[in-house]
Design an enzyme around this catalytic site. Structure first.
Site, PDB file in Angstrom:
ATOM      1  CD  GLN A  64      -1.135   0.017   3.735  1.00 10.02           C
ATOM      2  OE1 GLN A  64      -1.517  -1.080   4.112  1.00 10.02           O
ATOM      3  NE2 GLN A  64      -1.508   1.142   4.329  1.00 10.02           N
ATOM      4  CB  CYS A  70      -4.395  -1.275   5.768  1.00 12.03           C
ATOM      5  SG  CYS A  70      -5.424  -0.460   7.010  1.00 12.03           S
ATOM      6  CG  HIS A 365      -2.751  -2.293   9.676  1.00 12.51           C
ATOM      7  ND1 HIS A 365      -2.652  -1.569   8.520  1.00 12.51           N
ATOM      8  CD2 HIS A 365      -2.033  -3.436   9.456  1.00 12.51           C
ATOM      9  CE1 HIS A 365      -1.890  -2.201   7.648  1.00 12.51           C
ATOM     10  NE2 HIS A 365      -1.506  -3.344   8.190  1.00 12.51           N
ATOM     11  CG  ASN A 386       0.941  -5.987   6.974  1.00 10.81           C
ATOM     12  OD1 ASN A 386       0.067  -5.216   6.584  1.00 10.81           O
ATOM     13  ND2 ASN A 386       1.669  -5.727   8.040  1.00 10.81           N
TER      14      ASN A 386
END
Length: 444
Positions: A64, A70, A365, A386
């Site tokens: 990102q 996110c 997040h 992630n």
């Protein structure tokens, strides 16, 4: 009664410090190395090997970059695994994040201007008005917001709409958009307060949205409406399909019913009893789209539902406080990574509910749970995809201890079919409306 700090107080504090036999050693360590490096417990790393008994996905990790997307990346990462499974696309295939970023910003602008009109008769000192104007729009979001966007605009492959300088680094665009929206808020409030007709006000608001659209096209490019999907699959077979729209692409290549997926939260605070549902006032993006709705359950139930979905071969979108007890470089999340309280010789302990109530922790997040390690049927650690690129963690994947899940995971998105009949009935109830600043309204 107010009381100032007196010289004798400081003298006593210093004398107490002098009586600590290891004060000088600790001071040298912290001043030279910093707090976290001095408080690190490297033995905790040994318990977090990236090996899992249930491992659903090993797709290439996205990035990102310097944006707060996110929640979009996590959602699109869960969806692209569907495309990968159904059509054998390469591991590095991605859905366009900037495409939905464009429409999210545009819809948030409209959502903000609508709220400005709803509160135009309130003074600027009103807490809701003040809250609204603090951040007219931002990068973050929640699951129901992504569902609302996709239902209206669909999705496209990344090749159909690529990243730009403003999507990779969104700070300048956010500053420009928020300045413009505050400027527009001034004009709309004046129109309402001067008694102008709804026709005049709506026409002015439409002009404002026209300007926002132009700004977004300059920053992100024109959103794609018709495109060709061309790729070689993982077996090097060539495929092409022409004249797709974002909605037809979603229906064919992703092919899931987003209405089947619900937000399950864990908020163990006194104001939110378990087995009830909640929404947040003034939180959303698409006017008339899927509303925010959270179903609150104990943390062990969130784990059980997450395991069920993983065992069925499906990843899990989740929201957490990634800044807590997290080692970004090594991709580790565990409360035992750092012992700051022991280093500082103090007590910093708080319960999960206390951290929420006192502003110590919020969901900030979103990521994707792609695996779990079960020992005697119980989870010990979790595999996390992630969206910070492949240079952190294990090629971008993190390891989350089960204890960290208990303390800092606040939300998972689960297919309703894994709920019990009783839970589905509870989830369907009309939600309690929370204040705009409630911790469960924080955007990931």
């Amino acid at each position: 009664m107010d009381k100032a700090i007196e010289p004798q107080n400081i003298e006593r504090y210093q004398n107490n410090l002098n009586n600590h036999p290891d004060a000088d050693v600790l001071s040298r360590a912290v001043t030279h190395n910093g707090i976290l490096s001095s408080a690190a417990d490297y033995e905790a790393n040994d318990q977090l090997d990236p090996i899992f008994s249930v491992d659903v996905s090993n797709q290439a990790v996205s990035d990102q970059k310097r944006s707060g997307r996110c929640w979009l990346f996590a959602a699109l990462n869960t969806l692209r695994s569907k495309v990968e499974g159904n059509f054998n696309v390469p591991k590095d295939f991605e859905l366009s994040q900037v495409y939905l970023f464009f429409w999210d910003k545009f819809e948030k602008a409209n959502y903000f201007l609508n709220n400005v009109l709803k509160t135009a008769d309130q003074p600027l000192t009103d807490r809701k008005v003040n809250f609204l104007l603090q951040t007219p729009q931002q990068d973050g979001g929640q699951w129901d917001m992504i569902a609302a966007l996709i239902a209206k605009y669909g999705v496209v492959p990344k090749a159909a709409m690529a990243e730009t300088a403003s999507s990779d680094n969104s700070s300048e665009l956010n500053a420009a958009l928020n300045t413009q929206l505050r400027h527009d808020a001034i004009a709309l409030r004046k129109l309402v307060q001067s008694g102008q007709s709804a026709e005049i006000i709506n026409a002015k608001k439409d002009d404002m949205l026209n300007e926002i659209y132009r700004m977004l096209v300059y920053a992100f490019g024109k959103p794609v409406t018709d495109f060709t999907f061309e790729y070689r699959d993982a077996d090097n077979h060539y495929h092409i399909e022409q004249h797709l729209t974002p909605l037809t692409f979603f229906q064919k290549y992703v092919n899931i019913n987003l209405d089947d997926y619900v937000s399950i939260i864990n908020s163990p605070t006194d104001d939110k009893p378990f087995h009830e549902t909640y929404t947040v006032e003034m939180l959303g993006n698409v006017v008339g789209g899927q509303p925010i709705k959270h179903y609150n359950l104990p943390i062990e139930r969130l784990k059980e539902l997450t395991i069920k979905q993983l065992q069925a071969g499906e990843t899990v979108w989740f929201g957490s406080d990634v800044g807590q007890a997290s080692d970004r470089k090594n991709g580790l999340m565990d409360p035992n990574l750092y012992h700051v309280d022991e280093l500082m010789q103090t007590d910093m302990s708080m319960s999960k509910a206390e951290r929420l109530d006192y502003g110590e922790s919020v969901m900030d997040h979103a990521m994707v749970i792609t695996g779990v390690d079960l020992v005697d049927g119980q989870p010990t650690k979790w595999k996390v995809e992630n969206s910070w690129g492949n240079k952190v963690g294990t090629k971008g994947y993190f390891v989350m201890s089960d204890t960290w899940f208990s303390e800092f995971v606040y939300q998972v998105v689960i297919n309703k079919k894994y709920l019990t009949d009783q839970e589905r009935q509870e989830q369907a109830q009309t939600p309690t409306v929370l204040a705009p600043w409630d911790p469960m309204g924080t955007l990931a």
